[in-house]
Design a protein around this motif. Structure first.
Motif, PDB file in Angstrom:
ATOM      1  N   LEU A 175       0.828  -1.212   0.000  1.00 46.96           N
ATOM      2  CA  LEU A 175       0.000   0.000   0.000  1.00 46.96           C
ATOM      3  C   LEU A 175       0.861   1.261   0.000  1.00 46.96           C
ATOM      4  O   LEU A 175       0.530   2.252  -0.658  1.00 46.96           O
ATOM      5  CB  LEU A 175      -0.946  -0.001   1.202  1.00 46.96           C
ATOM      6  CG  LEU A 175      -2.118  -0.973   1.115  1.00 46.96           C
ATOM      7  CD1 LEU A 175      -2.831  -1.061   2.468  1.00 46.96           C
ATOM      8  CD2 LEU A 175      -3.095  -0.554   0.020  1.00 46.96           C
ATOM      9  N   GLN A 233       2.014   2.058  -3.438  1.00 48.19           N
ATOM     10  CA  GLN A 233       0.941   2.515  -4.319  1.00 48.19           C
ATOM     11  C   GLN A 233       0.325   3.842  -3.896  1.00 48.19           C
ATOM     12  O   GLN A 233      -0.097   4.621  -4.751  1.00 48.19           O
ATOM     13  CB  GLN A 233      -0.160   1.456  -4.373  1.00 48.19           C
ATOM     14  CG  GLN A 233       0.292   0.145  -4.986  1.00 48.19           C
ATOM     15  CD  GLN A 233      -0.722  -0.971  -4.769  1.00 48.19           C
ATOM     16  OE1 GLN A 233      -1.448  -0.979  -3.785  1.00 48.19           O
ATOM     17  NE2 GLN A 233      -0.760  -1.908  -5.696  1.00 48.19           N
ATOM     18  N   LEU A 234       0.266   4.106  -2.593  1.00 43.81           N
ATOM     19  CA  LEU A 234      -0.542   5.239  -2.133  1.00 43.81           C
ATOM     20  C   LEU A 234       0.194   6.332  -1.358  1.00 43.81           C
ATOM     21  O   LEU A 234      -0.356   7.429  -1.192  1.00 43.81           O
ATOM     22  CB  LEU A 234      -1.700   4.724  -1.268  1.00 43.81           C
ATOM     23  CG  LEU A 234      -2.706   3.830  -1.982  1.00 43.81           C
ATOM     24  CD1 LEU A 234      -3.728   3.280  -0.986  1.00 43.81           C
ATOM     25  CD2 LEU A 234      -3.403   4.588  -3.095  1.00 43.81           C
ATOM     26  N   ASN A 282      -8.251   5.917  -5.087  1.00 42.26           N
ATOM     27  CA  ASN A 282      -7.127   6.693  -5.609  1.00 42.26           C
ATOM     28  C   ASN A 282      -7.460   6.930  -7.081  1.00 42.26           C
ATOM     29  O   ASN A 282      -7.351   6.005  -7.887  1.00 42.26           O
ATOM     30  CB  ASN A 282      -5.820   5.927  -5.440  1.00 42.26           C
ATOM     31  CG  ASN A 282      -4.634   6.632  -6.075  1.00 42.26           C
ATOM     32  OD1 ASN A 282      -4.011   6.078  -6.949  1.00 42.26           O
ATOM     33  ND2 ASN A 282      -4.334   7.823  -5.624  1.00 42.26           N
ATOM     34  N   TRP A 284      -9.421   4.221  -9.195  1.00 39.48           N
ATOM     35  CA  TRP A 284      -9.128   2.912  -8.613  1.00 39.48           C
ATOM     36  C   TRP A 284      -9.765   2.814  -7.233  1.00 39.48           C
ATOM     37  O   TRP A 284      -9.473   3.614  -6.343  1.00 39.48           O
ATOM     38  CB  TRP A 284      -7.623   2.696  -8.527  1.00 39.48           C
ATOM     39  CG  TRP A 284      -7.194   1.461  -7.805  1.00 39.48           C
ATOM     40  CD1 TRP A 284      -7.720   0.211  -7.903  1.00 39.48           C
ATOM     41  CD2 TRP A 284      -6.132   1.356  -6.847  1.00 39.48           C
ATOM     42  NE1 TRP A 284      -7.051  -0.673  -7.090  1.00 39.48           N
ATOM     43  CE2 TRP A 284      -6.066   0.019  -6.431  1.00 39.48           C
ATOM     44  CE3 TRP A 284      -5.226   2.274  -6.317  1.00 39.48           C
ATOM     45  CZ2 TRP A 284      -5.141  -0.448  -5.500  1.00 39.48           C
ATOM     46  CZ3 TRP A 284      -4.292   1.807  -5.403  1.00 39.48           C
ATOM     47  CH2 TRP A 284      -4.267   0.464  -5.005  1.00 39.48           C
ATOM     48  N   VAL A 301      -9.617   1.198  -3.998  1.00 40.00           N
ATOM     49  CA  VAL A 301      -8.656   0.425  -3.218  1.00 40.00           C
ATOM     50  C   VAL A 301      -9.399  -0.574  -2.326  1.00 40.00           C
ATOM     51  O   VAL A 301      -9.020  -1.725  -2.208  1.00 40.00           O
ATOM     52  CB  VAL A 301      -7.775   1.360  -2.353  1.00 40.00           C
ATOM     53  CG1 VAL A 301      -6.808   0.566  -1.489  1.00 40.00           C
ATOM     54  CG2 VAL A 301      -7.052   2.376  -3.219  1.00 40.00           C
ATOM     55  N   TYR A 302     -10.489  -0.092  -1.713  1.00 39.77           N
ATOM     56  CA  TYR A 302     -11.272  -0.908  -0.792  1.00 39.77           C
ATOM     57  C   TYR A 302     -12.675  -0.331  -0.714  1.00 39.77           C
ATOM     58  O   TYR A 302     -12.845   0.882  -0.709  1.00 39.77           O
ATOM     59  CB  TYR A 302     -10.641  -0.900   0.608  1.00 39.77           C
ATOM     60  CG  TYR A 302     -11.470  -1.567   1.669  1.00 39.77           C
ATOM     61  CD1 TYR A 302     -11.532  -2.952   1.776  1.00 39.77           C
ATOM     62  CD2 TYR A 302     -12.216  -0.814   2.575  1.00 39.77           C
ATOM     63  CE1 TYR A 302     -12.307  -3.565   2.744  1.00 39.77           C
ATOM     64  CE2 TYR A 302     -12.978  -1.415   3.550  1.00 39.77           C
ATOM     65  CZ  TYR A 302     -13.021  -2.793   3.641  1.00 39.77           C
ATOM     66  OH  TYR A 302     -13.781  -3.406   4.592  1.00 39.77           O
TER      67      TYR A 302
END
Length: 124
Positions: free
Chosen positions: A80, A83-84, A115, A118, A120-121
């Motif tokens: 993570l 990516q973030l 994001n 996208w 993420v969750y």
């Protein structure tokens, strides 16, 4: 006989109160997106916390945000971060009252984190 009835009554009342408190606590996970609070910001830190939660901190925000039991959902802090970290995210979170934090909490339960396009969750 009178004292026994009083004890049974008190135990029943306490049981009902406890059940109501538990029900109010779990209500936060059922809030639809339309009733959630939106937060946007740059991710400044990602860590684990609580019971296998994934915790996000955003620049200039007073709150921290967490994916409940995120580690158990397969999230990895290092992945993570790659990516973030330093990226802008959009978070929808439940901001309801719970009996275990009657004056509010600094930690907010993430219902969805994005994001860009996208997701993420999401719990929706």
């Amino acid at each position: 006989m009178g004292m026994k009835r009083i004890i049974v009554f008190v135990v029943l009342v306490l049981g009902v109160v406890f059940a109501a408190l538990v029900a109010l606590t779990y209500r936060n996970t059922e809030i639809p997106r339309s009733e959630c609070v939106l937060a946007k910001g740059i991710v400044s830190d990602i860590s684990t916390g609580g019971v296998n939660d994934i915790v996000f901190e955003l620049e200039s925000k007073q709150h921290v945000f967490y994916i409940n039991r995120g580690v158990e959902h397969g999230f990895d802090v290092e992945a993570l971060e790659k990516q973030l970290l330093a990226e802008e995210v959009t978070i929808y979170y439940a901001d309801g009252w719970t009996p275990f934090a009657p004056f509010g909490s600094k930690a907010k339960h993430i219902r969805e984190i994005r994001n860009g396009n996208w997701i993420v969750y999401s719990e929706f």
